[in-house]
Design a protein around this motif. Structure first.
Motif, mmCIF file in Angstrom:
data_model
loop_
_atom_site.group_PDB
_atom_site.id
_atom_site.type_symbol
_atom_site.label_atom_id
_atom_site.label_comp_id
_atom_site.label_asym_id
_atom_site.label_seq_id
_atom_site.Cartn_x
_atom_site.Cartn_y
_atom_site.Cartn_z
ATOM 1 N N ASP A 132 0.584 -1.421 0.040
ATOM 2 C CA ASP A 132 -0.122 -0.219 -0.280
ATOM 3 C C ASP A 132 0.528 1.668 0.018
ATOM 4 O O ASP A 132 0.167 2.736 0.586
ATOM 5 C CB ASP A 132 -1.173 -0.302 1.300
ATOM 6 C CG ASP A 132 -0.293 0.015 2.608
ATOM 7 O OD1 ASP A 132 1.232 -0.102 2.513
ATOM 8 O OD2 ASP A 132 -0.804 -0.065 3.549
ATOM 9 N N CYS A 135 -0.152 4.292 -1.565
ATOM 10 C CA CYS A 135 -1.356 4.968 -1.198
ATOM 11 C C CYS A 135 -1.776 6.012 -0.080
ATOM 12 O O CYS A 135 -2.221 6.827 -0.216
ATOM 13 C CB CYS A 135 -2.825 3.763 -0.159
ATOM 14 S SG CYS A 135 -2.791 2.355 -1.872
ATOM 15 N N LYS A 232 -9.554 1.623 -14.444
ATOM 16 C CA LYS A 232 -8.505 0.716 -14.323
ATOM 17 C C LYS A 232 -7.518 0.506 -16.073
ATOM 18 O O LYS A 232 -6.626 -0.154 -15.090
ATOM 19 C CB LYS A 232 -10.179 -0.024 -14.705
ATOM 20 C CG LYS A 232 -9.527 -2.006 -14.167
ATOM 21 C CD LYS A 232 -10.862 -2.434 -13.597
ATOM 22 C CE LYS A 232 -10.035 -3.865 -13.606
ATOM 23 N NZ LYS A 232 -9.207 -4.633 -14.494
ATOM 24 N N SER A 235 -4.653 2.008 -14.314
ATOM 25 C CA SER A 235 -3.282 1.845 -13.560
ATOM 26 C C SER A 235 -2.707 0.243 -13.805
ATOM 27 O O SER A 235 -2.516 -0.400 -13.076
ATOM 28 C CB SER A 235 -4.994 0.977 -12.396
ATOM 29 O OG SER A 235 -5.563 -0.104 -13.030
ATOM 30 N N ALA A 262 -4.478 2.871 -9.142
ATOM 31 C CA ALA A 262 -5.485 1.760 -8.504
ATOM 32 C C ALA A 262 -5.000 2.038 -6.895
ATOM 33 O O ALA A 262 -6.389 1.271 -6.968
ATOM 34 C CB ALA A 262 -3.727 0.659 -8.231
ATOM 35 N N CYS A 263 -4.920 2.888 -6.363
ATOM 36 C CA CYS A 263 -4.854 3.170 -4.682
ATOM 37 C C CYS A 263 -6.024 4.266 -5.067
ATOM 38 O O CYS A 263 -7.087 3.219 -4.266
ATOM 39 C CB CYS A 263 -3.565 3.670 -4.006
ATOM 40 S SG CYS A 263 -3.165 2.825 -3.641
ATOM 41 N N LYS A 266 -9.384 2.237 -5.005
ATOM 42 C CA LYS A 266 -10.130 1.086 -3.943
ATOM 43 C C LYS A 266 -10.116 1.477 -3.284
ATOM 44 O O LYS A 266 -11.096 1.582 -2.122
ATOM 45 C CB LYS A 266 -8.381 0.619 -3.312
ATOM 46 C CG LYS A 266 -8.057 -0.357 -4.670
ATOM 47 C CD LYS A 266 -6.832 -0.858 -3.437
ATOM 48 C CE LYS A 266 -5.303 -1.421 -4.883
ATOM 49 N NZ LYS A 266 -4.489 -2.083 -4.038
ATOM 50 N N LYS A 267 -10.133 3.334 -3.052
ATOM 51 C CA LYS A 267 -10.933 3.771 -1.817
ATOM 52 C C LYS A 267 -12.044 4.128 -1.432
ATOM 53 O O LYS A 267 -12.723 4.131 -2.441
ATOM 54 C CB LYS A 267 -10.180 5.320 -2.286
ATOM 55 C CG LYS A 267 -9.008 5.721 -1.585
ATOM 56 C CD LYS A 267 -8.111 5.767 -0.636
ATOM 57 C CE LYS A 267 -6.949 6.204 -0.251
ATOM 58 N NZ LYS A 267 -6.550 5.793 1.392
#
Length: 267
Positions: A132, A135, A232, A235, A262-263, A266-267
Motif C-alpha cells: 500500500d 496509497c 482501471k 492502473s 490503482a489506490c 480502492k478508496k
C-alpha cells in the motif's frame, strides 16, 4: 456538464510527488535508483549529493570528494545511470547510500531523511516496497456545502487524478492536466492521454485555461471526466504521453501514476 462544473468547484491544489522515503530508509535495501532529471537551467550546476570516494579509513561525509570526470559535467556523467543500493549507514544527521554501477563502480550518496527538497533520486525498483506504499499519496478533502468528498493523487508529470463522491451525482473520476510552453494560444480545447498499449483516451471539447507562471511561461490547464473502466485501464497500462491542445509531454513516471490510480480506485 453539471458533473464537470462540480469538479471545477472541488479543484484541489496538490504538491508534486518525488517518492521521498523520509525516515523509512529500509526502502533503499536492494533498490535500484537513478538520478532525477533536472530542468535545463539547472543542469549546468549538476547534482549536490553524489560523491566518488571516501577518505581512507573514514566514513566522514564532509571528506567525500564530489563525483568528477575531466571534460564531463556531473549531470552528464550521472543522469540516466541506474544504481543498485548495495548498503547504507547513518552518519551524523544523514545516511550514506553506497551505490554501485557497472560503468562508474561505487558511488556514494548523502541522503537527508528530513529535507525532501534535497532528494535527487528516483526509485526504479524497490524490492521491499509495501503493497500500500503508493496509497499514502492520496489526499482527502470534504466539501460539506456540496455534500461531496474528494480523493486525489499527488501531482506527477503535470497531471493528477481525482475521485469525487457526491450525494447528488454519485462517483466521478477526473484527470487534471497542465502543460508549460513559450507559445500563446487562446480559446483552445482538447486533451488526451496515451497509454503504453497504444490506447488513446481523448476529450476533444474540454476547455483550456491559460496562466503565466513565475518563469514567464504560458501554462495550459484543463481537466476531463473518465469512466471507471478507463481508470482501471490506466492502473494497468502506464501513461507514456499526454497532450493539452497540441502541446505534448512525455511521461517519465507512468508506472508510479498507474499505482496511485490503482489506490484511488480502492478508496
Amino acid at each position: 456538464m453539471k458533473n464537470l462544473v462540480l469538479v471545477c468547484l472541488l479543484f484541489v491544489s496538490v504538491m508534486s510527488w518525488a517518492q521521498f522515503p523520509g525516515e523509512n530508509v529500509t526502502l533503499f535495501e536492494g533498490a535500484t535508483v537513478t538520478p532525477k532529471q533536472l530542468s535545463e537551467s539547472f543542469q549546468r550546476f549538476g547534482y549536490d549529493n553524489f560523491y566518488s570516494a571516501l577518505k581512507e579509513d573514514s566514513k566522514d561525509v564532509d571528506r567525500l570528494k564530489e563525483v568528477y570526470k575531466p571534460g564531463v559535467r556531473k549531470y552528464d556523467l550521472l543522469y540516466g545511470k541506474k544504481f543498485t543500493v548495495a548498503s547504507y549507514y547513518p552518519f551524523k544527521d544523514y545516511y550514506i547510500l553506497v551505490l554501485t554501477n557497472e560503468e562508474l563502480g561505487t558511488v556514494y550518496y548523502k541522503y537527508s531523511p528530513e529535507y525532501e527538497s534535497s532528494f535527487e533520486l528516483d526509485f526504479i525498483d524497490v524490492p521491499n516496497l509495501p503493497a500500500d506504499f503508493y496509497c499514502q499519496y492520496i489526499t482527502y478533502q470534504e466539501f460539506p456545502k456540496h455534500q461531496a468528498v474528494d480523493y486525489s493523487t499527488e501531482q506527477q508529470d503535470r497531471m493528477y487524478f481525482s475521485r469525487t463522491e457526491t450525494k447528488k451525482y454519485g462517483t466521478m473520476y477526473t484527470v487534471n492536466l497542465n502543460q508549460a510552453t513559450q507559445e500563446l494560444e487562446v480559446n483552445k480545447k482538447g486533451a488526451w492521454l496515451l497509454l503504453d498499449d497504444g490506447t488513446k483516451i481523448e476529450h476533444t471539447t474540454c476547455p483550456i485555461e491559460v496562466k503565466v507562471n513565475s518563469a514567464a511561461e504560458y501554462v495550459y490547464y484543463t481537466y476531463f471526466e473518465l469512466t471507471e473502466a478507463q481508470m482501471k485501464k490506466i492502473s494497468e497500462h502506464p501513461i507514456v504521453q499526454t497532450s493539452v491542445y497540441t502541446f505534448t509531454h512525455t511521461v517519465a513516471q507512468g508506472a508510479k501514476i498507474s499505482k496511485m490510480v490503482a489506490c484511488l480506485l480502492k478508496k
